[in-house]
Design an enzyme around this catalytic site. Structure first.
Site, short mmCIF file in Angstrom:
data_model
loop_
_atom_site.label_atom_id
_atom_site.label_comp_id
_atom_site.label_asym_id
_atom_site.label_seq_id
_atom_site.Cartn_x
_atom_site.Cartn_y
_atom_site.Cartn_z
N HIS A 84 -92.25 -74.73 38.85
CA HIS A 84 -91.21 -75.55 39.50
C HIS A 84 -91.25 -75.40 41.02
CE1 HIS A 84 -87.07 -77.58 38.77
NE2 HIS A 84 -87.56 -77.94 39.94
N GLU A 112 -86.95 -72.98 31.60
CA GLU A 112 -87.59 -72.34 32.76
C GLU A 112 -86.94 -70.99 33.02
OE1 GLU A 112 -87.51 -75.11 36.04
OE2 GLU A 112 -88.46 -76.67 34.85
N ARG A 140 -88.04 -83.31 35.71
CA ARG A 140 -87.31 -82.35 34.90
C ARG A 140 -87.97 -82.26 33.53
NH1 ARG A 140 -85.65 -80.92 39.07
NH2 ARG A 140 -83.50 -80.68 39.78
C1 DGY Z 1 -84.72 -80.34 43.28
O1 DGY Z 1 -84.48 -80.34 44.49
O2 DGY Z 1 -84.05 -80.97 42.46
C2 DGY Z 1 -85.86 -79.48 42.83
O3 DGY Z 1 -86.36 -79.87 41.61
C3 DGY Z 1 -85.40 -78.05 42.75
O4 DGY Z 1 -84.57 -77.88 41.64
#
Ligand code: DGY
Length: 324
Positions: free
Chosen positions: A285, A266, A237
């Site tokens: 991402h 994002e 993150r």
């Molecule tokens: C998750 O599965 O947490 C990925 O980062 C998608 O948000």
């Protein structure tokens, strides 16, 4: 009587059909300023929600008096206030396991692409600037036989450790609240403090969840501990790293480079200084974004929601079993 469920993300038709056969299904393509009023109207009758990538907190929950279950199509659940959901008696389920290997592959994609400058050099080739044997100014750095430092040794961290040790002969360091005996045994991994790891690792890979305790964990001070030759990889993150401090470290040679799949905000704003830096690889991402894995995540999330309304007992993907 069928429960009413709101689906707020596009998922494969097969999974949508499964939802429609179990529930009265209301679908939205995301939750945005444009459809917020319609979503709020639908929330009044919703027993369940399924989707991803949208914060579902008090601002929306106040309009959902009947809500009993939320199934997020993600492993991370930082879009939710888990304590608040528990207080409200709302079950939250997520999709661990099915995306572990794909996310570990993404981390290695970033490590290799960043270390070998694959994106920068590909742009050079496409621009017609490959005019002879590449000079030392474009050389990359080796990944194999280096030291990898993994922050967090859970499912994804372990899968990264496996790739690093078995595939790339890397020395594995890790941080964790508890020792992970399996990775220590299988991959000779060494548990150490965060500061020690940052000082020794050639590649620092973040595999932690975003929590109040991990927000901006990688601060200016922590970045300063890293070797100038080290590379930071973040596919967890964005908010775990102080992005401004990272930009400064990348600009002033504090660290060599970064491979980033996640950002403070994002999508990454076009005017972010990160856009102008050569020594970063930026991805949108895509940690779990393969066809196979996204299909499996959708299937898992649908299974979770169906189970939540069928069973009184918490299942393994239940984030807040205290709800019961
Ligand atoms: C998750 O599965 O947490 C990925 O980062 C998608 O948000």
């Amino acid at each position: 009587m069928k429960k009413t469920v709101i689906l707020y993300k596009k998922i494969p038709n097969e999974q949508k059909a499964r939802l429609a056969s179990h529930f009265n299904l209301i679908t939205f393509d995301g939750i945005t300023a444009d459809n917020r009023n319609e979503v709020i109207t639908a929330l009044a009758q919703a027993d369940g929600l399924i989707g991803a990538s949208v914060p579902i907190k008090q601002e929306l929950l106040q309009f959902a008096p009947k809500l009993k279950a939320i199934s997020t199509i993600s492993v991370g659940y930082d879009q939710f206030d888990v304590d608040d959901l528990t207080r409200r008696g709302i079950r939250l389920m997520h999709t661990p396991n099915v995306l572990t290997d794909t996310t570990a592959d993404t981390i290695f994609t970033l490590m290799l692409a960043t270390a070998r400058r694959a994106v920068e050099l590909s742009i050079l080739v496409r621009a017609g600037q490959w005019q002879g044997s590449i000079g030392s100014e474009y050389y990359g750095t080796d990944v194999h036989h280096k030291t990898i430092g993994i922050l967090g040794m859970g499912r994804i961290g372990s899968a990264v450790a496996k790739r690093a040790y078995c595939g790339f002969d890397m020395k594995v360091l890790y941080t964790g609240k508890q020792a992970n005996e399996q990775v220590e045994r299988q991959y000779q991994a060494e548990r150490c403090s965060l500061d020690d790891l940052l000082q020794r690792a050639d590649f620092v890979c973040i595999t932690l969840p975003l929590l109040p305790t991990t927000e901006k964990l990688i601060s200016k001070e922590k970045l300063a501990l890293m070797k100038p030759s080290a590379i930071l990889i973040n596919a967890a993150r964005g908010k775990i790293v102080d992005q401004q401090a990272l930009i400064a470290a990348l600009q002033n040679g504090g660290i060599k480079a970064a491979g980033l799949d996640v950002f403070e905000v994002e999508p990454l704003p076009p005017d972010s200084p990160l856009m102008t830096l050569q020594n970063v690889v930026l991805l949108p991402h895509i940690g779990s974004a393969t066809t196979e894995t996204r299909d499996n995540m959708a299937r898992c999330a649908v299974d979770n929601l169906i189970a939540a309304f069928k069973s009184e007992k918490p299942t393994q993907n239940w984030v807040n079993p205290a709800v019961g």
